[in-house]
Design a protein around this motif. Structure first.
Motif, PDB file in Angstrom:
ATOM      1  N   HIS A  76       0.808  -1.217   0.000  1.00  0.00           N
ATOM      2  CA  HIS A  76       0.000   0.000   0.000  1.00  0.00           C
ATOM      3  C   HIS A  76       0.845   1.273   0.000  1.00  0.00           C
ATOM      4  CE1 HIS A  76      -4.180  -1.654   0.771  1.00  0.00           C
ATOM      5  NE2 HIS A  76      -3.405  -2.712   0.647  1.00  0.00           N
ATOM      6  N   GLN A  77       1.969   1.253  -0.678  1.00  0.00           N
ATOM      7  CA  GLN A  77       2.709   2.487  -0.937  1.00  0.00           C
ATOM      8  C   GLN A  77       2.137   3.081  -2.225  1.00  0.00           C
ATOM      9  OE1 GLN A  77       7.089   2.152  -0.152  1.00  0.00           O
ATOM     10  NE2 GLN A  77       6.646  -0.023   0.060  1.00  0.00           N
ATOM     11  N   ASP A  78       0.902   3.560  -2.115  1.00  0.00           N
ATOM     12  CA  ASP A  78       0.124   3.900  -3.304  1.00  0.00           C
ATOM     13  C   ASP A  78       0.750   5.009  -4.132  1.00  0.00           C
ATOM     14  OD1 ASP A  78      -1.721   1.975  -2.591  1.00  0.00           O
ATOM     15  OD2 ASP A  78      -2.909   3.376  -1.393  1.00  0.00           O
ATOM     16  N   GLU A  79       1.256   6.054  -3.470  1.00  0.00           N
ATOM     17  CA  GLU A  79       1.859   7.162  -4.202  1.00  0.00           C
ATOM     18  C   GLU A  79       3.057   6.681  -5.022  1.00  0.00           C
ATOM     19  OE1 GLU A  79       1.099  10.238  -4.653  1.00  0.00           O
ATOM     20  OE2 GLU A  79      -0.455  10.668  -3.164  1.00  0.00           O
ATOM     21  N   LEU A  80       3.891   5.856  -4.405  1.00  0.00           N
ATOM     22  CA  LEU A  80       5.075   5.372  -5.085  1.00  0.00           C
ATOM     23  C   LEU A  80       4.692   4.434  -6.219  1.00  0.00           C
ATOM     24  CD1 LEU A  80       8.094   5.343  -5.297  1.00  0.00           C
ATOM     25  CD2 LEU A  80       8.180   3.613  -3.500  1.00  0.00           C
ATOM     26  N   ARG A  81       3.722   3.574  -5.979  1.00  0.00           N
ATOM     27  CA  ARG A  81       3.279   2.656  -7.022  1.00  0.00           C
ATOM     28  C   ARG A  81       2.768   3.431  -8.237  1.00  0.00           C
ATOM     29  NH1 ARG A  81       0.951  -2.553  -6.574  1.00  0.00           N
ATOM     30  NH2 ARG A  81       0.656  -2.264  -4.356  1.00  0.00           N
ATOM     31  N   ALA A  82       2.002   4.499  -7.992  1.00  0.00           N
ATOM     32  CA  ALA A  82       1.466   5.298  -9.091  1.00  0.00           C
ATOM     33  C   ALA A  82       2.590   5.979  -9.873  1.00  0.00           C
ATOM     34  CB  ALA A  82       0.491   6.340  -8.548  1.00  0.00           C
ATOM     35  N   ARG A  83       3.601   6.490  -9.165  1.00  0.00           N
ATOM     36  CA  ARG A  83       4.711   7.155  -9.838  1.00  0.00           C
ATOM     37  C   ARG A  83       5.527   6.194 -10.681  1.00  0.00           C
ATOM     38  NH1 ARG A  83       5.073  12.802 -10.172  1.00  0.00           N
ATOM     39  NH2 ARG A  83       3.967  13.636  -8.352  1.00  0.00           N
ATOM     40  N   LEU A  84       5.553   4.938 -10.244  1.00  0.00           N
ATOM     41  CA  LEU A  84       6.319   3.946 -10.984  1.00  0.00           C
ATOM     42  C   LEU A  84       5.550   3.405 -12.176  1.00  0.00           C
ATOM     43  CD1 LEU A  84       7.806   2.021  -7.941  1.00  0.00           C
ATOM     44  CD2 LEU A  84       9.000   3.606  -9.456  1.00  0.00           C
ATOM     45  N   GLY A  85       4.288   3.838 -12.304  1.00  0.00           N
ATOM     46  CA  GLY A  85       3.512   3.446 -13.462  1.00  0.00           C
ATOM     47  C   GLY A  85       2.747   2.158 -13.297  1.00  0.00           C
ATOM     48  N   GLY A  86       2.721   1.614 -12.097  1.00  0.00           N
ATOM     49  CA  GLY A  86       1.991   0.373 -11.884  1.00  0.00           C
ATOM     50  C   GLY A  86       0.668   0.616 -11.213  1.00  0.00           C
ATOM     51  N   SER A  87      -0.323  -0.177 -11.535  1.00  0.00           N
ATOM     52  CA  SER A  87      -1.638  -0.025 -10.928  1.00  0.00           C
ATOM     53  C   SER A  87      -2.055  -1.247 -10.145  1.00  0.00           C
ATOM     54  CB  SER A  87      -2.690   0.256 -12.014  1.00  0.00           C
ATOM     55  OG  SER A  87      -2.704  -0.801 -12.960  1.00  0.00           O
ATOM     56  N   GLY A  88      -1.220  -2.252 -10.085  1.00  0.00           N
ATOM     57  CA  GLY A  88      -1.600  -3.452  -9.361  1.00  0.00           C
ATOM     58  C   GLY A  88      -0.395  -4.301  -9.065  1.00  0.00           C
ATOM     59  N   PRO A  89      -0.569  -5.332  -8.232  1.00  0.00           N
ATOM     60  CA  PRO A  89       0.551  -6.165  -7.820  1.00  0.00           C
ATOM     61  C   PRO A  89       1.169  -6.965  -8.953  1.00  0.00           C
ATOM     62  CG  PRO A  89      -1.550  -7.062  -7.045  1.00  0.00           C
ATOM     63  CD  PRO A  89      -1.834  -5.706  -7.605  1.00  0.00           C
ATOM     64  N   VAL A  90       0.469  -7.110 -10.095  1.00  0.00           N
ATOM     65  CA  VAL A  90       1.052  -7.824 -11.214  1.00  0.00           C
ATOM     66  C   VAL A  90       2.195  -7.013 -11.823  1.00  0.00           C
ATOM     67  CG1 VAL A  90       0.617  -8.755 -13.509  1.00  0.00           C
ATOM     68  CG2 VAL A  90      -1.085  -9.068 -11.706  1.00  0.00           C
ATOM     69  N   LEU A  91       2.002  -5.695 -11.932  1.00  0.00           N
ATOM     70  CA  LEU A  91       3.007  -4.841 -12.532  1.00  0.00           C
ATOM     71  C   LEU A  91       4.123  -4.490 -11.551  1.00  0.00           C
ATOM     72  CD1 LEU A  91       0.729  -2.425 -14.581  1.00  0.00           C
ATOM     73  CD2 LEU A  91       2.028  -4.397 -15.411  1.00  0.00           C
ATOM     74  N   VAL A  92       3.751  -4.231 -10.306  1.00  0.00           N
ATOM     75  CA  VAL A  92       4.744  -3.909  -9.284  1.00  0.00           C
ATOM     76  C   VAL A  92       4.555  -4.888  -8.129  1.00  0.00           C
ATOM     77  CG1 VAL A  92       5.661  -2.175  -7.713  1.00  0.00           C
ATOM     78  CG2 VAL A  92       4.720  -1.479  -9.923  1.00  0.00           C
ATOM     79  N   PRO A  93       5.416  -5.893  -8.015  1.00  0.00           N
ATOM     80  CA  PRO A  93       5.256  -6.866  -6.924  1.00  0.00           C
ATOM     81  C   PRO A  93       5.306  -6.181  -5.567  1.00  0.00           C
ATOM     82  CG  PRO A  93       6.867  -7.623  -8.534  1.00  0.00           C
ATOM     83  CD  PRO A  93       6.553  -6.200  -8.884  1.00  0.00           C
ATOM     84  N   CYS A  94       4.462  -6.634  -4.659  1.00  0.00           N
ATOM     85  CA  CYS A  94       4.412  -6.105  -3.296  1.00  0.00           C
ATOM     86  C   CYS A  94       4.549  -7.252  -2.304  1.00  0.00           C
ATOM     87  CB  CYS A  94       3.096  -5.376  -3.032  1.00  0.00           C
ATOM     88  SG  CYS A  94       2.951  -3.801  -3.861  1.00  0.00           S
ATOM     89  N   ALA A  95       5.278  -7.013  -1.242  1.00  0.00           N
ATOM     90  CA  ALA A  95       5.411  -7.997  -0.175  1.00  0.00           C
ATOM     91  C   ALA A  95       4.877  -7.406   1.116  1.00  0.00           C
ATOM     92  CB  ALA A  95       6.869  -8.401  -0.005  1.00  0.00           C
ATOM     93  N   GLU A  96       3.870  -8.040   1.698  1.00  0.00           N
ATOM     94  CA  GLU A  96       3.426  -7.626   3.025  1.00  0.00           C
ATOM     95  C   GLU A  96       4.410  -8.156   4.053  1.00  0.00           C
ATOM     96  OE1 GLU A  96      -0.605  -8.281   3.982  1.00  0.00           O
ATOM     97  OE2 GLU A  96      -1.382  -7.489   2.093  1.00  0.00           O
ATOM     98  N   LEU A  97       4.510  -7.441   5.154  1.00  0.00           N
ATOM     99  CA  LEU A  97       5.611  -7.687   6.082  1.00  0.00           C
ATOM    100  C   LEU A  97       5.212  -8.432   7.343  1.00  0.00           C
ATOM    101  CD1 LEU A  97       7.353  -4.229   5.694  1.00  0.00           C
ATOM    102  CD2 LEU A  97       7.993  -6.388   4.617  1.00  0.00           C
ATOM    103  N   GLY A  98       3.944  -8.713   7.525  1.00  0.00           N
ATOM    104  CA  GLY A  98       3.533  -9.442   8.712  1.00  0.00           C
ATOM    105  C   GLY A  98       3.232  -8.531   9.875  1.00  0.00           C
TER     106      GLY A  98
END
Length: 362
Positions: free
Chosen positions: A220-242
């Motif tokens: 959920h680093q939404d601002e950064l994900r948007a700047r990187l051009g990705g709109s979902g976990p398929v384009l920008v992999p995300c790892a939840e940390l527990g």
């Protein structure tokens, strides 16, 4: 007959406000306004008054001020915990700034317990003049009145905003009960890090460095994900940390991400603790940083300056956040603030280091 020389005992009387005013070259009223944290005083005069107070060792009579103003000269600082280095640094900055305003600070760890937070807020007007709350807004009915609350959203460097449990407490222990409260969270003054600017700075830096396959450690680093051009976990992999966004979580997530997405060329971490854990894991597994994969954090912890390689990060500026928070609080206490809630967006800075730049060959 020998006579004993006269012995003179000099008794130093208590330093007065008049002496402070004379030493600073200002009026008594100006000294009083500085001590009471009133706004709209020329910075030069504020510095002179504080210098005179330090030179003379004058201690304001807080009991007299309480009788005169109805204020006790103490600000409460509510924070989830002090084990997280960034939160501890932000608290230290708030204590320092409170002292500059002539106020004492009482630090109150809440440990994510809504009852403890409610007790801190209820102590306004008795134990505290006002409260600075690190984290999200809390359910309080009069945060803009004579017992103000200022929210510092300084948890961006300490929280994986990935998830909230059923009790309304996020995985870093920050109380999210306000999200369900009747009070509009906007009904308090707020100071927030400029996360949009942080995302833009990091995205531009990665583009310059030729990094195009990022992964996020901490969802959920939404601002950064948007700047990187990705709109979902398929384009920008995300790892939840527990449960907690710390070094152990970062080490575990870094290994998992590279196993699942071996083409990733940069790990963007929700905070410096996670990034330092990721660095340690990569070094342990023989992964070249930044040759094979770069790493960046958020928070500008001191440890990042001395890690190997040193850590590229975003500096949210705890001193700036603290300064803005105490200015908002002082305005409320002086009765000079507008009734409407105010929001200050505090600038951030990109700190470029070896984990993205590589080592200087010199």
């Amino acid at each position: 007959m020998l006579t004993s020389p006269a012995v003179t005992y000099a008794v130093r009387m208590r330093v007065t406000m008049r002496e402070v005013a004379d030493r600073a070259g200002v009026s008594l009223k100006t000294v009083s306004r500085v001590v009471n944290g009133e706004p709209h005083i020329r910075p030069e005069k504020v510095r002179r008054v504080h210098a005179a107070i330090d030179e003379l060792g004058w201690v304001p009579n807080r009991a007299a001020r309480a009788l005169r103003t109805g204020q006790v000269g103490v600000v409460g600082i509510a924070v989830t915990e002090l084990r997280r280095p960034y939160l501890a640094g932000l608290v230290e900055a708030l204590v320092t700034e409170a002292d500059r305003w002539g106020m004492l600070a009482a630090v109150e760890p809440t440990h994510g317990d809504p009852a403890r937070l409610a007790a801190v807020l209820a102590a306004r007007g008795r134990t505290f003049d006002g409260v600075v709350l690190i984290g999200p807004a809390a359910p309080v009915a009069d945060g803009l009145g004579e017992r103000p609350v200022v929210v510092v959203r300084g948890d961006a460097a300490g929280v994986d905003r990935a998830g909230v449990d059923r009790a309304g407490v996020d995985r870093a222990g920050v109380d999210r009960a306000a999200d369900r409260a009747e009070m509009d969270p906007a009904e308090v003054d707020r100071v927030e890090e400029d996360v949009a600017e942080a995302a833009a700075l990091m995205a531009r830096h990665l583009a310059v460095m030729g990094r195009s396959r990022p992964a996020l450690l901490g969802a959920h680093q939404d601002e950064l994900r948007a700047r990187l051009g990705g709109s979902g976990p398929v384009l920008v992999p995300c790892a939840e940390l527990g449960e907690v966004a710390d070094r152990r979580a970062g080490a575990r997530a870094a290994v998992q991400v590279l196993e699942r997405h071996p083409d990733v060329d940069v790990l963007l971490c929700v905070n410096d603790e996670v990034a330092l854990g990721a660095l340690a894991a990569l070094v342990k597994h023989g992964v070249d940083v930044p040759g094979r994969v770069a790493v960046a954090g958020y928070g500008n912890l001191e440890d990042g300056r001395f890690s190997t390689p040193s850590l590229t990060t975003i500096d949210p500026g705890p001193a700036r956040l603290a300064r803005s928070a105490l200015e908002l609080l002082a305005d409320r206490l002086a009765g000079t603030a507008p009734w409407q809630p105010r929001a200050v967006v505090s600038p951030v800075e990109l700190i470029r280091r070896e984990s993205t730049l590589g080592r200087d060959p010199r």
